[in-house]
Scaffold this motif. Sequence first.
Motif, short mmCIF file in Angstrom:
data_model
loop_
_atom_site.label_atom_id
_atom_site.label_comp_id
_atom_site.label_asym_id
_atom_site.label_seq_id
_atom_site.Cartn_x
_atom_site.Cartn_y
_atom_site.Cartn_z
N LEU A 186 0.68 -1.19 0.26
CA LEU A 186 0.08 0.04 0.02
C LEU A 186 0.95 1.31 0.27
O LEU A 186 0.13 1.98 -0.41
CB LEU A 186 -0.60 -0.14 1.57
CG LEU A 186 -1.98 -1.03 0.81
CD1 LEU A 186 -2.86 -1.09 2.72
CD2 LEU A 186 -3.30 -0.52 0.19
N GLN A 187 1.87 0.73 0.95
CA GLN A 187 2.84 2.18 0.83
C GLN A 187 3.75 2.77 -0.26
O GLN A 187 3.40 4.16 -0.93
CB GLN A 187 3.68 1.99 1.61
CG GLN A 187 3.17 2.10 3.48
CD GLN A 187 3.13 3.10 3.40
OE1 GLN A 187 4.12 4.60 4.07
NE2 GLN A 187 1.65 3.63 3.67
N ILE A 188 3.62 1.68 -1.04
CA ILE A 188 4.99 1.95 -2.68
C ILE A 188 3.58 2.02 -3.97
O ILE A 188 4.48 2.68 -4.64
CB ILE A 188 5.67 1.18 -2.80
CG1 ILE A 188 5.47 -0.26 -3.39
CG2 ILE A 188 6.45 0.61 -1.83
CD1 ILE A 188 6.43 -0.99 -3.49
N LEU A 189 2.72 1.67 -3.89
CA LEU A 189 1.69 1.52 -4.84
C LEU A 189 0.90 2.87 -4.70
O LEU A 189 -0.11 3.13 -5.91
CB LEU A 189 1.17 0.40 -4.71
CG LEU A 189 2.32 -0.64 -5.20
CD1 LEU A 189 1.14 -2.24 -5.36
CD2 LEU A 189 2.94 -0.84 -6.21
N THR A 190 0.90 3.44 -3.20
CA THR A 190 -0.54 4.07 -3.53
C THR A 190 -0.07 5.75 -2.92
O THR A 190 0.51 5.54 -1.97
CB THR A 190 -1.78 3.62 -2.63
OG1 THR A 190 -1.74 3.53 -0.88
CG2 THR A 190 -2.31 2.46 -3.26
N LYS A 191 -0.71 6.51 -2.40
CA LYS A 191 -0.87 7.51 -1.45
C LYS A 191 -2.52 8.04 -1.14
O LYS A 191 -3.55 7.77 -1.87
CB LYS A 191 -0.46 9.30 -3.15
CG LYS A 191 -1.54 9.37 -4.13
CD LYS A 191 -0.86 10.50 -5.21
CE LYS A 191 -1.85 10.71 -5.54
NZ LYS A 191 -2.21 9.74 -7.10
N PRO A 241 -8.73 2.54 -9.56
CA PRO A 241 -8.32 1.70 -8.40
C PRO A 241 -6.76 1.83 -8.57
O PRO A 241 -6.17 0.94 -9.76
CB PRO A 241 -8.78 0.58 -8.07
CG PRO A 241 -9.43 0.50 -9.31
CD PRO A 241 -9.54 1.60 -10.44
N LYS A 242 -5.66 1.64 -8.20
CA LYS A 242 -4.39 1.37 -7.79
C LYS A 242 -4.02 0.32 -8.11
O LYS A 242 -2.80 -0.53 -8.42
CB LYS A 242 -3.42 2.13 -6.93
CG LYS A 242 -3.50 3.85 -7.34
CD LYS A 242 -2.96 4.73 -8.47
CE LYS A 242 -3.30 5.63 -8.18
NZ LYS A 242 -2.51 6.04 -9.81
N LEU A 243 -4.88 -0.69 -7.19
CA LEU A 243 -4.49 -1.86 -6.35
C LEU A 243 -5.85 -2.92 -6.02
O LEU A 243 -6.97 -1.86 -5.73
CB LEU A 243 -3.88 -2.30 -5.59
CG LEU A 243 -3.97 -1.38 -4.16
CD1 LEU A 243 -4.64 -2.26 -3.40
CD2 LEU A 243 -2.24 -1.02 -3.84
N LEU A 244 -5.41 -3.95 -6.47
CA LEU A 244 -6.84 -4.85 -6.14
C LEU A 244 -6.28 -5.84 -4.48
O LEU A 244 -5.01 -7.03 -5.14
CB LEU A 244 -7.54 -5.67 -7.47
CG LEU A 244 -8.13 -6.51 -6.30
CD1 LEU A 244 -9.60 -7.02 -5.76
CD2 LEU A 244 -8.74 -8.24 -8.17
N TYR A 245 -6.51 -6.11 -3.28
CA TYR A 245 -6.82 -7.24 -2.82
C TYR A 245 -7.33 -8.36 -2.58
O TYR A 245 -8.17 -8.41 -2.55
CB TYR A 245 -6.44 -7.00 -1.74
CG TYR A 245 -6.07 -7.79 -0.30
CD1 TYR A 245 -5.09 -8.69 -0.14
CD2 TYR A 245 -7.50 -8.24 0.32
CE1 TYR A 245 -5.10 -8.71 1.24
CE2 TYR A 245 -6.94 -9.29 1.62
CZ TYR A 245 -5.63 -9.27 1.69
OH TYR A 245 -5.66 -9.80 2.91
N ILE A 246 -6.73 -9.51 -3.05
CA ILE A 246 -7.68 -10.93 -2.95
C ILE A 246 -7.03 -12.14 -2.00
O ILE A 246 -5.66 -11.89 -1.93
CB ILE A 246 -7.97 -11.53 -4.51
CG1 ILE A 246 -7.05 -11.28 -5.41
CG2 ILE A 246 -8.27 -10.31 -4.55
CD1 ILE A 246 -6.66 -12.37 -6.58
#
Length: 475
Positions: A186-191, A241-246
């Motif tokens: 989360l820290q490196i992929l999002t703001k 969205p920046k990412l998907l958590y699965i």
Amino acid sequence: MNTILNISKIEFDEACLAQPKYKALVWLIEQAILAEELPDKQKLPAQRLLSDHLGITHGTVTRAYELLEKKGLVTAKLGAGTYVNSPGSARNHSEKNDQLNGSKVKEYDFASSMQPMLGQQVLVKNALSELAQDVSAVTQVMTYSPQGVAKHKQVFTDWLARKNITIQTHDLVFTQGAQQGIYTCLQILTKESDYVLHEELAYPGFFRAVDASRVKPLGVPITPHGLDLKVLEEYCQQYKPKLLYITSNMQNPTNIQYTQDQLGRIVELSRQYDFYIIEDDVNYCLSESWRLPLQQKAPDRVFYVSSLSKYVAGGLRVAYTIVPKDWQQAFNANVHSQCWMVSTLNFELAARFLTNEGFIHNQSLLESEMRYRQNAFKVMVEKQGLSVRCGGLNVWLSLPDNINVNQFNAFLLSKNVKVRTADLFRHPSSSTVSIGLNALRISLGGFNTRNEFEEGIRAFEKAFIEFSQQQDIVI
């Protein structure tokens, strides 16, 4: 009186396939002691009697007994025989005194998702003993190793290769638990204020990492085959969205498994709408259900997070993330900013027991026990007209409409039975849940012995029957 003679020769012969005969005998006696099948102070059978029963030499039994004594699991008394020295005897004695004094109430923990201790503590104990004799290794784990120790990474890479997961050692980043791996992604992929996607019911630790990162979560409805792909694409178009958590291998908490078509389509959408995938494979999964991670199909799009917590012990904090090549520098730098480096001592211990022949046997015992527990719980609830979806350490119990999950949970607590309600796996900001919240996640691994587990099942069934009868009266 219980003795090791209760273990069949077939079981002994199977253990001998993985290790020398004396070590196989030591392992079986260890398991019997830890499972309390051999109680504290129980006298072991005479060596000649045991050798005749198992068809081995007297010297093999002598060697096994000597090793057990070195491990502190038995005590040899000159002229009197060899007696069990159970590692849990002091705790058990204290618990009995508490119960006699009325100061301790029996609790049945179906809430904590953990594995039963079936010898993992012995694996760690033995690794500690070996390390204590290896001054060179002790010196190495006492020095700074920000990128991890090379030999540890090689052990983990080789171990993953045996599971058909092919990577390079530099793809692997060690973390202090999977939670740190999730947070780092989360820290490196999002703001701040970016949108991130997740399964509508998901691991609560992910939500804590989301809130700490100040991003906006969007729950995607779950179908019996995985995510609702139509909604997923709509969210991609609307929110970018920046990412998907699965948790694709064994969905937490529902135990749904994604179809291969679903996973393929998710990767296509990831490329089309430029979001990354955090694939959390922490949940325990039986070998017949476990599948190759999505990371192997899309190593440039997937961050694969896993750990030994559900397979060995959560307290070790031994976890790892397989990181896409373009993000490895950023991922390592962020881990360093959080804790500089993970504890190399923990990974030294893990590297030792992962390469130990006893680890394979321990995992086989764990699989057999969890298969038994899943089936036993399923039989019990089906007898009561309920249905469950089995997984690894947990089962997902959907309740009928006439039973309110919160009222039932409160009643269970009054009977000292602890479970997890479905709403605990939902982010507070979530507005809709298509899969339904009238359900419980039941964890089966919180009992170290089968007797304790079966007592817990009886307590659960009794509570359900009593609650149902009260409901009938109200109606």
